[in-house]
Scaffold this active site. Structure first.
Site, short mmCIF file in Angstrom:
data_model
loop_
_atom_site.label_atom_id
_atom_site.label_comp_id
_atom_site.label_asym_id
_atom_site.label_seq_id
_atom_site.Cartn_x
_atom_site.Cartn_y
_atom_site.Cartn_z
N SER A 20 25.65 -20.20 -38.87
CA SER A 20 24.19 -20.34 -38.72
C SER A 20 23.55 -19.09 -38.12
O SER A 20 22.47 -18.68 -38.59
CB SER A 20 23.86 -21.57 -37.88
OG SER A 20 24.19 -22.74 -38.60
N THR A 65 25.66 -28.96 -34.36
CA THR A 65 26.78 -29.14 -35.28
C THR A 65 27.86 -30.00 -34.64
O THR A 65 27.64 -30.59 -33.57
CB THR A 65 27.28 -27.76 -35.81
OG1 THR A 65 28.23 -28.00 -36.84
CG2 THR A 65 27.90 -26.91 -34.72
N LYS A 69 26.11 -34.37 -33.65
CA LYS A 69 24.95 -34.80 -34.45
C LYS A 69 24.50 -36.22 -34.08
O LYS A 69 23.30 -36.51 -34.07
CB LYS A 69 25.26 -34.71 -35.94
CG LYS A 69 25.45 -33.27 -36.42
CD LYS A 69 25.69 -33.21 -37.92
CE LYS A 69 26.11 -31.82 -38.35
NZ LYS A 69 26.29 -31.69 -39.81
N ASP A 105 21.01 -32.13 -43.87
CA ASP A 105 22.20 -32.04 -44.72
C ASP A 105 21.94 -32.58 -46.12
O ASP A 105 22.49 -32.07 -47.10
CB ASP A 105 23.38 -32.80 -44.09
CG ASP A 105 23.95 -32.06 -42.89
OD1 ASP A 105 23.82 -30.82 -42.83
OD2 ASP A 105 24.52 -32.73 -41.99
N GLY A 131 35.59 -39.03 -49.43
CA GLY A 131 35.34 -38.93 -47.99
C GLY A 131 34.31 -39.95 -47.53
O GLY A 131 33.52 -40.48 -48.32
N GLY A 134 30.83 -37.75 -41.67
CA GLY A 134 29.41 -37.41 -41.51
C GLY A 134 28.82 -36.75 -42.75
O GLY A 134 27.72 -37.10 -43.19
N ILE A 220 32.13 -29.51 -50.78
CA ILE A 220 31.34 -29.05 -49.62
C ILE A 220 32.11 -28.00 -48.83
O ILE A 220 31.55 -27.31 -47.99
CB ILE A 220 30.93 -30.20 -48.67
CG1 ILE A 220 32.13 -30.85 -48.01
CG2 ILE A 220 30.07 -31.21 -49.39
CD1 ILE A 220 31.76 -31.54 -46.72
N GLY A 243 30.44 -24.98 -51.89
CA GLY A 243 29.82 -25.51 -50.67
C GLY A 243 28.92 -24.54 -49.92
O GLY A 243 28.15 -24.94 -49.04
#
Ligand code: ATR
Length: 280
Positions: A20, A65, A69, A105, A131, A134, A220, A243
């Site tokens: 980020s 992150t 979250k 997201d 999956g 999150g 992702i 991703g």
């Protein structure tokens, strides 16, 4: 004396590998905005104190992150609808002294798909989500909003997939890994939202043969950029979506909120990230 430049940050534990700062600082420089974006490692016992004293520490907002979250969602005074729905927030800002939060997201996933597989929203057919963590929740919510059905979730722990469907209030069929072939049968979209295939994690071992030949395959995972799943899908003639774009697109709403302009997702930024990831 003039006021110090505004600052935002990403907070996580650990946070060393977060890209980020690279993304936001690239945009700050590109748009000549006098602000900074930092990386802050906060141990779990200190997260509440950190987030509730953002302003006192000079921050106008932050990204949150792993693993914070859900904690961030519980601490905000106002949640935007998607954060409310997912009970998780990854983008926080202060408004009138109160902490507001969004979950970007879903936007990141959808915008990356739009970029990597134009027209995908209009294509129907079964969608398979690998999956139930999150990231998978955000993707399931995005697919449900597009009314993408049937949705098939494959997860090692089926109870987690059940909880995901129940908590989001959506319909879907649940499969274990042993049933992967049945889940993929005739599917038009496959999205990996597990950590399998990530550098340092076990490989994602799944036979893509049962997919519809026109299926889109998305991952992702972005370290490595070309995962085993994407390579196999490409060999099978499928359109693929990596991703990295999800990571970049999920950052845009926070940047716009804090710094007042919607940033462009350019090839130049992608290349910078690729160089960074390629180097470890
Ligand atoms: P995130 O928030 O990034 O999605 P997470 O909540 O830890 O991370 O979820 C990771 C996902 O990868 C889960 O679906 C997990 O399966 P379980 O729900 O059964 O734990 C999946 N996963 C991680 N390691 C795995 C492994 N070795 N085999 C199969 N699935 C795995």
């Amino acid at each position: 004396m003039s006021a110090p430049p505004p600052k935002a940050c990403v907070v996580g534990w650990p946070v060393d590998h977060s890209r980020s700062p690279l993304i936001h600082n690239h945009w700050l420089k590109k748009y000549a905005i006098a602000a900074t974006y930092e990386r802050v490692a906060v141990p779990p016992r200190d997260i509440e104190g950190f987030l509730t004293s953002l302003a006192r520490n000079g921050y106008i907002g932050c990204n949150v992150t792993v693993p914070f979250k859900q904690a961030a969602y519980r601490l905000i005074a106002h949640a935007e609808p998607m954060a409310e729905r997912l009970k998780a927030a990854n983008t926080l800002w202060l408004a009138a002294g109160r902490l507001h939060g969004a979950n970007t997201d879903v936007h990141g996933f959808l915008a990356n798909m739009d970029e990597g597989a134009p027209g995908w929203r209009g294509e129907g057919g079964p969608a398979v989500l690998l999956g139930a963590g999150g990231a998978a929740r955000a993707i399931a919510a995005g697919l449900a909003d597009l009314k993408r059905q049937p949705l098939r979730i494959v997860n090692r722990t089926p109870a987690r997939a059940e909880a995901l469907l129940k908590e989001l209030g959506i319909d879907g069929d649940i499969f274990g890994w042993a049933d992967g072939a049945r889940a993929l049968d005739g599917a038009r979209l496959l999205v990996n939202a597990t950590s399998l295939g990530m550098r340092g994690a076990p490989p994602l071992d799944i036979d893509l043969a049962p997919l519809d030949p026109a299926a889109i395959v998305a991952d992702i995972v972005y370290v490595p950029l070309e995962t085993g799943l994407l390579a196999a899908a490409r060999r099978g003639g499928h359109r693929t979506v990596g991703g990295l774009g999800m990571l970049i697109h999920q950052a845009a709403p926070g940047f716009a909120r804090w710094f007042g302009r919607w940033p462009e997702v350019t090839q130049e930024l992608r290349e910078r990230l690729k160089r960074d990831i390629g180097g470890g």
